[in-house]
Design an enzyme around this catalytic site. Structure first.
Site, PDB file in Angstrom:
ATOM      1  N   LYS A  17      -9.803 -11.439  -7.608  1.00 54.00           N
ATOM      2  CA  LYS A  17      -8.423 -11.576  -7.130  1.00 54.00           C
ATOM      3  C   LYS A  17      -8.199 -13.002  -6.668  1.00 54.00           C
ATOM      4  CE  LYS A  17      -4.770  -8.863  -6.559  1.00 54.00           C
ATOM      5  NZ  LYS A  17      -4.340  -7.830  -7.514  1.00 54.00           N
ATOM      6  N   GLY A  75       9.046   0.498  -0.299  1.00 57.67           N
ATOM      7  CA  GLY A  75       9.063  -0.691  -1.138  1.00 57.67           C
ATOM      8  C   GLY A  75       9.664  -0.399  -2.491  1.00 57.67           C
ATOM      9  N   VAL A 105       7.936  -2.570  -9.059  1.00 57.74           N
ATOM     10  CA  VAL A 105       7.228  -1.313  -9.319  1.00 57.74           C
ATOM     11  C   VAL A 105       7.937  -0.145  -8.648  1.00 57.74           C
ATOM     12  CG1 VAL A 105       5.072  -0.047  -9.017  1.00 57.74           C
ATOM     13  CG2 VAL A 105       5.010  -2.478  -9.602  1.00 57.74           C
TER      14      VAL A 105
END
Length: 355
Positions: A80, A181, A185
Site C-alpha cells: 500500500k 459514506g 463506491v
C-alpha cells in the site's frame, strides 16, 4: 516510533519513505508480503496528523492487501502507498509523476493503483514514468479503469450472502440498510441496494454526495455520528476504517455488517465483540475484494470485464465458507478469515523455500 517498534508491523518485508522537494511529495510505500507475487495495493492521498499516523495506516492497509489478494485467489502479495496531503503543495501532474518514479525505483516489487483521494487521471500521470501501475482507462471491453464500481459489485453480492446466512432472506428487498459514506463506491452500492428494493439511510461528510443519494434513491440522511447506530438490518461502512470498536459496537443495532471500508475493526478483538453480540461481520478484505480483482486482471493483460465479473461472483461463496466455519467452530469471522489467508500465504512461502 520506528518501523521496528510499530505494533502494526507484522511480518512486513519493508517500508519505504520518499520525498520530492519540487512537488512537495511525501509518500510512504509499505510492502507486507511478496510470497504470492508482487505486492499490489492502491495509493491513498489523505491528510494525516503526523508521519506516525501515515505510517500506521500504510502498515495496516498493506497487511490487509496481503489477506485480500490471498482470499481473492490472486497471484499478488500485499502492499500500500499513502501520500501525505499538504495544502502548501496541491496535487499536480508533476507530483504524481514523482510518485511514479518512487514506485519505479522498487523494481516491480510494488504495483500501485488508485484509492481514496486518487483518480484514474492521476494514475495516467504515474503511468508516464512506470509500468508498475493499474487502474487505467479500459478499452474495447478489456479489464481496467476505475476499480470503484467493481468494489461496489462485490460488496453488494457479499451483503446478499450475509443477509441470507443471518437473516434467512432470499434478497435485500425491504431490508433496511445504513451506508456510511456515499462517495464513488458507496453511491454505486446504494444504487444496487435501491434497485434490489432496500430502504436506505446514509451519511457522508460531503453534502453533494448526500444530496445525490437522497435525490436518486430516496435515502434518508443522518449525521455521521449517528449512522452506525441506526435501527437497520444491515450496516455498510464505506468510508474510512476503525469505526467498529469498544465504544461503537455495544450501540450497533444492525444484525449484519459488511462494507467497502478497509480495516473496519479498530483492533482484532473487536471481531469477538461483534460475535458476542450475534452480529454477523463480513470480513472487509473479503467482501471488498472486487476492486483489486479488476486491478489484478488488468495488470495481467488479455483479460476482459467478463473475466472480472466472473471472479467477483465468487465473493459470496468465499463469505459463505467463512460464515459456516465460524458457526461450526463458534469463532469470530475475522479470525476465521485471517487463518484462511495466512494459510494461503504460508503455503506459498514454504513452496518458494523448497524451490
Amino acid at each position: 516510533m520506528t518501523f521496528f517498534e510499530n505494533p502494526e508491523n507484522r511480518k512486513h518485508e519493508s517500508i519505504h519513505q520518499f520525498y520530492d522537494s519540487q512537488t512537495g511529495l511525501k509518500a510512504i510505500i509499505a510492502i507486507h508480503s511478496t510470497a504470492l507475487g508482487p505486492a499490489a495495493g492502491g495509493c491513498r492521498m489523505w491528510h494525516y496528523d503526523n508521519e506516525a499516523g501515515a505510517t500506521r495506516d500504510a502498515l495496516r492497509l498493506s497487511r490487509g492487501m496481503t489477506y485480500k489478494n490471498a482470499m481473492a485467489g490472486l497471484p499478488l502479495g500485499g502492499g500500500k502507498a499513502v501520500i501525505i496531503s499538504n495544502p502548501d503543495y496541491p496535487p499536480s501532474d508533476e507530483m504524481f509523476q514523482a510518485f511514479g518514479r518512487c514506485v519505479d525505483s522498487l523494481g516491480g516489487r510494488y504495483i500501485t493503483a488508485e484509492d481514496v483521494g486518487i483518480s484514474v487521471d492521476n494514475m495516467r500521470m504515474v503511468k508516464q514514468v512506470t509500468n508498475f501501475v493499474a487502474g487505467l482507462p479500459s478499452t474495447h471491453g478489456s479489464a481496467g479503469g476505475d476499480p470503484s464500481p467493481w468494489t461496489a459489485d462485490g460488496v453488494f453480492l457479499g451483503l446478499v450472502a450475509a443477509a441470507q446466512h443471518r437473516l434467512h432472506v432470499e434478497s435485500l428487498d425491504k431490508m433496511r440498510v445504513a451506508v456510511q459514506g456515499v462517495g464513488k463506491v458507496g453511491y454505486d452500492l446504494c444504487r444496487q441496494l435501491h434497485e434490489a428494493g432496500a430502504s436506505l439511510v446514509v451519511s457522508d461528510v460531503n453534502d453533494k454526495n448526500l444530496q445525490r443519494a437522497q435525490a436518486d434513491f430516496g435515502a434518508r440522511v443522518v449525521a455521521p455520528e449517528k449512522i452506525l447506530f441506526e435501527d437497520v438490518d444491515v450496516l455498510a461502512p464505506c468510508a474510512l476504517g476503525a469505526v467498529l470498536d469498544a465504544n461503537s459496537i455495544p450501540r450497533i443495532m444492525a444484525s449484519v455488517i459488511g462494507g467497502a471500508a478497509n480495516n473496519q475493526l479498530a483492533i482484532e478483538e473487536d471481531g469477538k465483540r461483534l460475535f458476542d453480540r450475534n452480529i454477523l461481520y463480513a470480513p472487509d478484505y473479503v467482501i471488498n475484494g472486487g476492486g483489486i480483482t479488476s486491478v489484478s486482471l488488468e495488470y495481467m493483460g488479455d483479460k476482459t470485464k467478463a473475466d472480472v465479473r466472473a471472479q467477483i461472483a465468487l465473493i459470496p461463496e468465499r463469505l459463505s465458507d467463512i460464515f459456516s466455519t465460524a458457526d461450526k467452530l463458534q469463532t469470530p469471522t475475522n479470525e476465521i478469515a485471517d487463518s484462511m489467508a495466512e494459510a494461503i500465504v504460508d503455503a506459498a512461502s514454504k513452496a518458494a523455500r523448497v524451490n
